[in-house]
Enzyme design. Structure first.
Site, PDB file in Angstrom:
ATOM      1  N   GLU A 173       7.965   0.114  16.850  1.00 53.57           N
ATOM      2  CA  GLU A 173       9.162   0.652  16.202  1.00 53.57           C
ATOM      3  C   GLU A 173       9.059   2.165  16.202  1.00 53.57           C
ATOM      4  O   GLU A 173       7.999   2.740  16.463  1.00 53.57           O
ATOM      5  CB  GLU A 173       9.297   0.096  14.782  1.00 53.57           C
TER       6      GLU A 173
ATOM      7  N   ASN B 158       0.807  -1.233   0.000  1.00 56.87           N
ATOM      8  CA  ASN B 158       0.000   0.000   0.000  1.00 56.87           C
ATOM      9  C   ASN B 158       0.837   1.279   0.000  1.00 56.87           C
ATOM     10  O   ASN B 158       0.493   2.254  -0.664  1.00 56.87           O
ATOM     11  CB  ASN B 158      -1.000  -0.017   1.153  1.00 56.87           C
TER      12      ASN B 158
ATOM     13  N   CYS C 147      -3.187   1.529   6.231  1.00 63.20           N
ATOM     14  CA  CYS C 147      -3.588   0.763   7.415  1.00 63.20           C
ATOM     15  C   CYS C 147      -4.179   1.673   8.496  1.00 63.20           C
ATOM     16  O   CYS C 147      -4.924   1.218   9.350  1.00 63.20           O
ATOM     17  CB  CYS C 147      -2.389   0.003   7.964  1.00 63.20           C
TER      18      CYS C 147
ATOM     19  N   GLU D 285       3.656  -5.470  12.267  1.00 69.32           N
ATOM     20  CA  GLU D 285       2.723  -4.347  12.084  1.00 69.32           C
ATOM     21  C   GLU D 285       1.636  -4.859  11.149  1.00 69.32           C
ATOM     22  O   GLU D 285       1.873  -5.058   9.956  1.00 69.32           O
ATOM     23  CB  GLU D 285       3.466  -3.134  11.512  1.00 69.32           C
TER      24      GLU D 285
HETATM   25  P1  NAD Z   1       0.190  -9.624   3.070  1.00 67.77           P
HETATM   26  O1  NAD Z   1       0.227 -10.125   4.466  1.00 67.77           O
HETATM   27  O2  NAD Z   1      -0.555 -10.401   2.063  1.00 67.77           O
HETATM   28  O3  NAD Z   1       1.667  -9.469   2.489  1.00 67.77           O
HETATM   29  C1  NAD Z   1       2.638  -8.667   3.113  1.00 67.77           C
HETATM   30  C2  NAD Z   1       4.015  -9.137   2.710  1.00 67.77           C
HETATM   31  O4  NAD Z   1       4.221 -10.446   3.230  1.00 67.77           O
HETATM   32  C3  NAD Z   1       4.208  -9.255   1.192  1.00 67.77           C
HETATM   33  O5  NAD Z   1       5.524  -8.866   0.863  1.00 67.77           O
HETATM   34  C4  NAD Z   1       4.010 -10.737   0.951  1.00 67.77           C
HETATM   35  O6  NAD Z   1       4.636 -11.227  -0.212  1.00 67.77           O
HETATM   36  C5  NAD Z   1       4.650 -11.317   2.200  1.00 67.77           C
HETATM   37  N1  NAD Z   1       4.229 -12.681   2.542  1.00 67.77           N
HETATM   38  C6  NAD Z   1       3.047 -13.273   2.280  1.00 67.77           C
HETATM   39  N2  NAD Z   1       3.050 -14.526   2.764  1.00 67.77           N
HETATM   40  C7  NAD Z   1       4.246 -14.720   3.354  1.00 67.77           C
HETATM   41  C8  NAD Z   1       4.841 -15.808   4.049  1.00 67.77           C
HETATM   42  N3  NAD Z   1       4.205 -16.973   4.229  1.00 67.77           N
HETATM   43  N4  NAD Z   1       6.088 -15.651   4.546  1.00 67.77           N
HETATM   44  C9  NAD Z   1       6.743 -14.492   4.392  1.00 67.77           C
HETATM   45  N5  NAD Z   1       6.241 -13.430   3.735  1.00 67.77           N
HETATM   46  C10 NAD Z   1       5.004 -13.544   3.224  1.00 67.77           C
HETATM   47  O7  NAD Z   1      -0.346  -8.129   3.157  1.00 67.77           O
HETATM   48  P2  NAD Z   1      -0.652  -7.139   1.966  1.00 67.77           P
HETATM   49  O8  NAD Z   1      -1.932  -7.578   1.319  1.00 67.77           O
HETATM   50  O9  NAD Z   1       0.558  -6.963   1.144  1.00 67.77           O
HETATM   51  O10 NAD Z   1      -0.874  -5.757   2.745  1.00 67.77           O
HETATM   52  C11 NAD Z   1      -2.094  -5.357   3.264  1.00 67.77           C
HETATM   53  C12 NAD Z   1      -2.129  -5.574   4.763  1.00 67.77           C
HETATM   54  O11 NAD Z   1      -1.048  -4.889   5.382  1.00 67.77           O
HETATM   55  C13 NAD Z   1      -3.388  -4.997   5.390  1.00 67.77           C
HETATM   56  O12 NAD Z   1      -3.870  -5.916   6.330  1.00 67.77           O
HETATM   57  C14 NAD Z   1      -2.891  -3.742   6.084  1.00 67.77           C
HETATM   58  O13 NAD Z   1      -3.658  -3.320   7.174  1.00 67.77           O
HETATM   59  C15 NAD Z   1      -1.529  -4.169   6.515  1.00 67.77           C
HETATM   60  N6  NAD Z   1      -0.689  -3.016   6.786  1.00 67.77           N
HETATM   61  C16 NAD Z   1      -0.353  -2.743   8.077  1.00 67.77           C
HETATM   62  C17 NAD Z   1       0.423  -1.635   8.383  1.00 67.77           C
HETATM   63  C18 NAD Z   1       0.809  -1.297   9.793  1.00 67.77           C
HETATM   64  O14 NAD Z   1       1.658  -0.427   9.976  1.00 67.77           O
HETATM   65  N7  NAD Z   1       0.242  -1.945  10.798  1.00 67.77           N
HETATM   66  C19 NAD Z   1       0.868  -0.797   7.350  1.00 67.77           C
HETATM   67  C20 NAD Z   1       0.489  -1.104   6.043  1.00 67.77           C
HETATM   68  C21 NAD Z   1      -0.275  -2.220   5.757  1.00 67.77           C
END
Ligand code: NAD
Length: 479
Positions: free
Chosen positions: A460, A150, A282, A248
């Site tokens: 963090e 995002n 997020c 996060e």
């Molecule tokens: P996601 O969990 O699908 O993927 C995030 C990252 O993890 C990607 O790089 C993905 O390739 C990797 N990944 C997926 N499966 C994995 C595994 N088994 N092992 C290691 N890495 C793996 O999330 P997304 O769809 O990319 O992002 C959206 C989510 O992120 C939403 O839930 C949003 O709220 C959250 N988000 C949180 C914050 C925060 O600061 N808390 C900030 C931005 C986004």
């Protein structure tokens, strides 16, 4: 189509196995970027490079690291426009957002930590007679840095900057949906004098590239930003080796509007907190609770302001909302709008795709406001992560708090009121790790950032980043 290579040990190279991943250009729905779909052998190479570089990087002085971080900030700044264009094309965010928020914030991440580490101090205690105890913070090792789609560069640099500042080396795995600016960053790092192997970048999807990285025995710490389901899986896997984790995760953030809130200030900020970056932040507030006395007025004013938002091609300077990041995500968000209808919700505005002439296959959606839904229903409980908000009325402060806290998540919250003591009372009682009163998205990087409940683990920012990336060692000396 754009084509990326992995960045390992200071060189750009293709994956060892001939496996590739193609992400879409969200504005047109056509293939956009081809990148390695890295596998365990690529990850092993990257971890080996990071482990070799750690032996020297971890011994560099704070002053030397500070200088390099400031050079990285200047290097991105010198190419701000090119980074903004790539981020906007890759993610779908309006070019204005990439120019004014994403890339400046990535620069700020490096500049902030470059300056902050020079204020580091160690503590000394004479608490035991004839003994002096002191602490030393030692860089913890090779970090796995995994980021979502995002805010691609913004969130990846939020990890790389403190990692480098505190003497760790890393293997990064950006999201497979948005990897372009991460790849551009590699050249900036080289030009700024980051030694080979200190930062390595492996591209690809989670199961292929991410999983072997988090499981690698030479990676003792993982900083992950992404969804809660993925975060839980990483937590389980990391337990086997007792790895240090910063998670996060997702959110379903509450916005509480009391009847004494300043409407003139409130409406433009709530439009932003609902729909900035297509609602794909997020920290966006997606569950709005409004005191009954101002409920009708609020819904009418927010609806009117929302209808003014211009959905369009991300490269158009007038666009305020671009396409959603990918087809699966677009379909997921549309599915939630259907669910709201099935639950008897009222779609006050939006709720439908938008056709942008010349880009009919892009993933555009109208900003959507839903009312007449139960705060405990799925539409109010599950993270949608798109331009969709719900608004529900409340009568008392206690009821507002009950609704806000009725969530598996606890990332952020907004409170709108002119009543000073109520603002502090509600902020203390709300189960969210970052609370804004009469504002939104104001981030002070010195302050802890993270999530409560299903929104994460650890913090963090400022000192908290030092705790995460360093092992704290106590040394006791007899006089
Ligand atoms: P996601 O969990 O699908 O993927 C995030 C990252 O993890 C990607 O790089 C993905 O390739 C990797 N990944 C997926 N499966 C994995 C595994 N088994 N092992 C290691 N890495 C793996 O999330 P997304 O769809 O990319 O992002 C959206 C989510 O992120 C939403 O839930 C949003 O709220 C959250 N988000 C949180 C914050 C925060 O600061 N808390 C900030 C931005 C986004």
């Amino acid at each position: 189509m754009h084509e990326l290579q992995n960045f390992i040990g200071g060189t750009f190279r293709p994956p060892r196995e001939d496996r590739w991943y193609t992400s879409d250009d969200p504005a047109s729905g056509q293939p956009g970027t081809r990148m390695p779909n890295s596998t365990e052998s690529d990850v092993n190479d990257a971890v080996d490079a990071a482990a070799a570089a750690f032996t020297t990087w971890s011994k560099t002085t704070l002053q030397d690291r500070s200088k390099i971080l400031l050079l990285i900030a200047a290097g991105i700044e010198a190419q701000l426009e090119a980074f903004a264009v790539a981020e906007s094309e890759d993610q779908g965010k309006p070019i204005s957002v990439a120019r004014q928020i994403d890339i400046p914030r990535a620069i700020h991440n490096f500049r902030y930590f470059g300056q902050h580490i020079l204020t580091e101090t160690e503590s000394v205690s004479y608490g035991v007679p004839q003994h002096m105890s002191y602490t030393r913070k030692m860089p913890a090792g090779v970090a796995a840095l995994i980021s979502p789609w995002n805010l691609p560069l913004y969130l990846l640099t939020w990890k790389i900057a403190p990692c480098l500042a505190y003497g760790c080396t890393c293997v990064c795995k950006p999201s497979e949906f948005t990897s372009r600016t991460a790849s551009m960053l590699c050249q900036v790092l080289k030009d700024a004098g980051v030694p080979d192997g200190v930062v390595n970048m492996v591209f690809g999807d989670g199961p292929s590239a991410g999983q072997p990285l988090i499981e690698h025995p030479q990676v003792p710490l993982i900083s992950f930003t992404g969804g809660t389901v993925t975060g839980k899986r990483i937590y389980e896997r990391a337990a086997a080796c007792v790895k240090r984790l910063s998670l996060e995760l997702g959110g379903k953030n509450a916005v509480l509007v009391f009847d004494d809130a300043d409407f003139a200030k409130l409406i433009p900020t709530v439009v932003r907190s609902s729909f900035s970056n297509q609602g794909e932040i997020c920290l966006c507030g997606s569950r709005l609770f409004v005191q009954r006395g101002v409920y009708e007025r609020f819904v009418a004013a927010l609806t009117e302001a929302t209808r003014q938002l211009r959905v369009g091609h991300p490269a158009d300077a007038a666009t305020q909302m671009g396409p959603l990041v990918s087809k699966p995500h677009y379909e997921k968000v549309l599915g939630y709008i259907e669910l709201a209808k099935q639950l008897g919700g009222t779609i006050v505005t939006g709720g439908h795709p938008v056709t942008v002439p010349g880009y009919e296959s892009g993933y555009y959606l109208a900003p959507t406001i839903i009312t007449d839904v139960d705060p405990s229903s799925r539409i109010c409980q599950e993270e949608i992560f798109g331009p969709v908000i719900t608004i529900c009325p409340f009568d008392t402060e206690a009821e507002a708090l009950r609704y806000a806290n009725d969530s598996m998540y606890g990332l952020s919250a907004c409170i709108w009121t002119s009543h000073l003591s109520r603002a502090h009372r509600v902020a203390a009682a709300i189960q969210a790790a970052y609370v804004w009163i009469n504002c939104w998205m104001v981030r002070d990087l010195t302050m802890p950032f993270g999530g409560m409940k299903g929104s994460g683990l650890g913090r963090e920012g400022g000192q908290d980043s030092s705790h995460f990336f360093c092992e704290s060692k106590t040394i006791c000396l007899a006089e």
